[in-house]
Design a protein around this motif. Sequence first.
Motif, PDB file in Angstrom:
ATOM      1  N   LEU A  98      46.063 -46.675  77.887  1.00  0.00           N
ATOM      2  CA  LEU A  98      45.087 -47.577  77.260  1.00  0.00           C
ATOM      3  C   LEU A  98      44.533 -48.611  78.243  1.00  0.00           C
ATOM      4  O   LEU A  98      43.803 -49.510  77.851  1.00  0.00           O
ATOM      5  N   GLN A  99      44.902 -48.443  79.516  1.00  0.00           N
ATOM      6  CA  GLN A  99      44.450 -49.406  80.525  1.00  0.00           C
ATOM      7  C   GLN A  99      42.930 -49.557  80.531  1.00  0.00           C
ATOM      8  O   GLN A  99      42.397 -50.656  80.656  1.00  0.00           O
ATOM      9  N   PHE A 100      42.234 -48.441  80.362  1.00  0.00           N
ATOM     10  CA  PHE A 100      40.763 -48.513  80.466  1.00  0.00           C
ATOM     11  C   PHE A 100      40.168 -49.318  79.319  1.00  0.00           C
ATOM     12  O   PHE A 100      39.150 -49.985  79.490  1.00  0.00           O
ATOM     13  N   LEU A 101      40.830 -49.272  78.142  1.00  0.00           N
ATOM     14  CA  LEU A 101      40.344 -50.097  77.024  1.00  0.00           C
ATOM     15  C   LEU A 101      40.527 -51.580  77.362  1.00  0.00           C
ATOM     16  O   LEU A 101      39.628 -52.396  77.154  1.00  0.00           O
ATOM     17  N   ALA A 102      41.687 -51.899  77.915  1.00  0.00           N
ATOM     18  CA  ALA A 102      41.943 -53.292  78.298  1.00  0.00           C
ATOM     19  C   ALA A 102      40.933 -53.746  79.340  1.00  0.00           C
ATOM     20  O   ALA A 102      40.363 -54.846  79.248  1.00  0.00           O
ATOM     21  N   ASP A 103      40.664 -52.880  80.316  1.00  0.00           N
ATOM     22  CA  ASP A 103      39.690 -53.220  81.353  1.00  0.00           C
ATOM     23  C   ASP A 103      38.305 -53.413  80.751  1.00  0.00           C
ATOM     24  O   ASP A 103      37.581 -54.349  81.117  1.00  0.00           O
ATOM     25  N   GLY A 104      37.958 -52.511  79.829  1.00  0.00           N
ATOM     26  CA  GLY A 104      36.639 -52.606  79.196  1.00  0.00           C
ATOM     27  C   GLY A 104      36.496 -53.907  78.428  1.00  0.00           C
ATOM     28  O   GLY A 104      35.491 -54.613  78.566  1.00  0.00           O
ATOM     29  N   VAL A 105      37.519 -54.245  77.642  1.00  0.00           N
ATOM     30  CA  VAL A 105      37.472 -55.490  76.870  1.00  0.00           C
ATOM     31  C   VAL A 105      37.353 -56.676  77.813  1.00  0.00           C
ATOM     32  O   VAL A 105      36.565 -57.597  77.597  1.00  0.00           O
ATOM     33  N   LYS A 106      38.099 -56.609  78.917  1.00  0.00           N
ATOM     34  CA  LYS A 106      38.043 -57.704  79.896  1.00  0.00           C
ATOM     35  C   LYS A 106      36.628 -57.845  80.451  1.00  0.00           C
ATOM     36  O   LYS A 106      36.095 -58.947  80.532  1.00  0.00           O
ATOM     37  N   LEU A 107      36.021 -56.706  80.809  1.00  0.00           N
ATOM     38  CA  LEU A 107      34.676 -56.757  81.399  1.00  0.00           C
ATOM     39  C   LEU A 107      33.681 -57.342  80.415  1.00  0.00           C
ATOM     40  O   LEU A 107      32.782 -58.102  80.786  1.00  0.00           O
ATOM     41  N   VAL A 108      33.832 -56.979  79.128  1.00  0.00           N
ATOM     42  CA  VAL A 108      32.873 -57.457  78.136  1.00  0.00           C
ATOM     43  C   VAL A 108      33.060 -58.956  77.906  1.00  0.00           C
ATOM     44  O   VAL A 108      32.098 -59.699  77.753  1.00  0.00           O
ATOM     45  N   LEU A 109      34.325 -59.392  77.897  1.00  0.00           N
ATOM     46  CA  LEU A 109      34.583 -60.793  77.553  1.00  0.00           C
ATOM     47  C   LEU A 109      34.369 -61.746  78.717  1.00  0.00           C
ATOM     48  O   LEU A 109      34.226 -62.946  78.514  1.00  0.00           O
ATOM     49  N   LYS A 110      34.351 -61.221  79.923  1.00  0.00           N
ATOM     50  CA  LYS A 110      34.261 -62.111  81.085  1.00  0.00           C
ATOM     51  C   LYS A 110      32.924 -62.839  81.132  1.00  0.00           C
ATOM     52  O   LYS A 110      31.918 -62.344  80.657  1.00  0.00           O
TER      53      LYS A 110
END
Lengths: 192, 371
Positions: free
Chosen positions: B72-84
């Motif tokens: 699920l790392q890519f989901l975490a990364d995606g959420v991070k990118l969107v929220l940054k």
Amino acid sequence: MGLKQYIADIVEAVVTTAKGMKITARYGVDAGEEVTQQYPEVRREPSERFRGFLHNDIKVCTSCTMCVKVCPVDCISLEAVRGADKKMVLASYDINIGRCMYCGLCVEICPAKSLKHTRGYEKASVDRGELILHFVHEDASEIKARVAKQVAEAAAKAAEAAKAAEAAKAAAPAPNPAAGNPAPKEDPEKKG
Amino acid sequence: MESFVHSLVKAVPVLSGVPMWTLTLTAMILSAAVLLVFALTFGGVGSYVLRKVAGDIQARIGPNRVGPNGILQFLADGVKLVLKEDIIPAKADRFLFALAPYFVFVGSFAAFVVLPFGVGLIASDLNIGVYYVMAVTSLVVVGVLLAGWASNNKWALLGGMRAAAQIVSYEIPVGMALMPAVLIAGSLSLQDIVRSQGGLLGVFGWNLFHNPFTFFSFFLYFTAAQAETNQTPFDLPEAESELVSGYNVEYSGIRFGFFFLAEFGDMFVVAALATACFLGGWHIPFLHAEALPAFWGNLLSLGAFLAKAFALVLVMMWIRWTLPRLRVDQLMRMAWKYLVPLTFVNLLGVSLWLLIFKGKGIPQMIASLFG
């Protein structure tokens, strides 16, 4: 660059690429041993002479202030007063491990061997004040007051005992802060 | 698209009352959405696989914290990118800075339109498919150059300039290396190219084994395409050790996410084009996909296409973690002194072969020997 060299270059590029890919494929399929240590779960045991956080055994400490003097980054601060039995009493002994560079000079110089490196290396804090280790847990002023009182009492007793023989010594307790204490008022991190 | 809508109307008579253009529009939007979801998923899962492969090759573990085995790392990364926070530097050219990631993303995503995913699974079977891909992926250069320029940062500008020089240079060998497939099929449409590789020969119908020149052509294309999409041995535009992060150094948040997605989109497009032009596309070895019932034919051919393309993506990742980065002059020398002449020689070879042997490949000749 002749045609021979040109073709040799191409062959070399292909051969070396294939060679490299063979090696990486071997590791990719079976790397043998994984080098990574899963840190929070697997902790590496520090070596025998690991220089971790400093720890001062205040029962052994003689308040000689050698550590304070030798510290290149002035991260140790010490306050001591002379007690009733002429021995120094520690009022406070603080080490700012946020500033400490783990050179080990203070441990090396400690005559009483009370200052030691521990194996500890994990410390994270939100507040920089938390990085200051306090080894004397009582309040410094309380200790000073108590020692002064004891000294005064002892002096009074001595004066009483020697009243007939000779004049009493000066009863002034003279709380004597240790020399070499790095000016505390300039240190913003202190008592944070 | 329109033929699909026509057959839909024929199959479901209720729809015949609805105006044609609404149906076509809906079908277009739907297929675009499907492709977008595919591209996003590929970008996400691809980044996870990339890091896992890197871990394996370097005797490390790779992501393993989020979810089982870190899946699920890519989901975490995606959420991070969107929220940054989306930071635009004070001295940057705000308009161009905001525009650049979309150019790059559109350039790579638009190529998905003509990728033949299956027997009937293609968003639009343009009769200039290969040419269209070449043209539309060139938009990436504009985006990267804009990003480098608009950031007002010396490293970003250097990265952008390098990217422009590199992509423009490698466009030539890429195009020339794809040409043999076009010559053999006699068409620029990717579906026609894939169909030309069918037949009962199974694996040997592929253009890869058509003749020695096409065999080399595949490797030349693969090498040049790696460079054209800034994959690692040729990732000079974002050389971390020299340029910090190259043209995208000033980008953060979702705008960086677009660059990131475009990179993985490019990766898939390269692999898919190589599959379509040289590895038989959606043809399943020893099985005639077009003769199967429509549903199974499409499903199996989609599976075959994705399996081939993903295998190539894996090879790209493998190369990525094997070879060290080239120097700028080495990169240019490789393009102009080696790849360009070689692809031209190859093209000439294929043309002569087709002329002399009347379009027959070696496997076909061997097969005709045995009747």
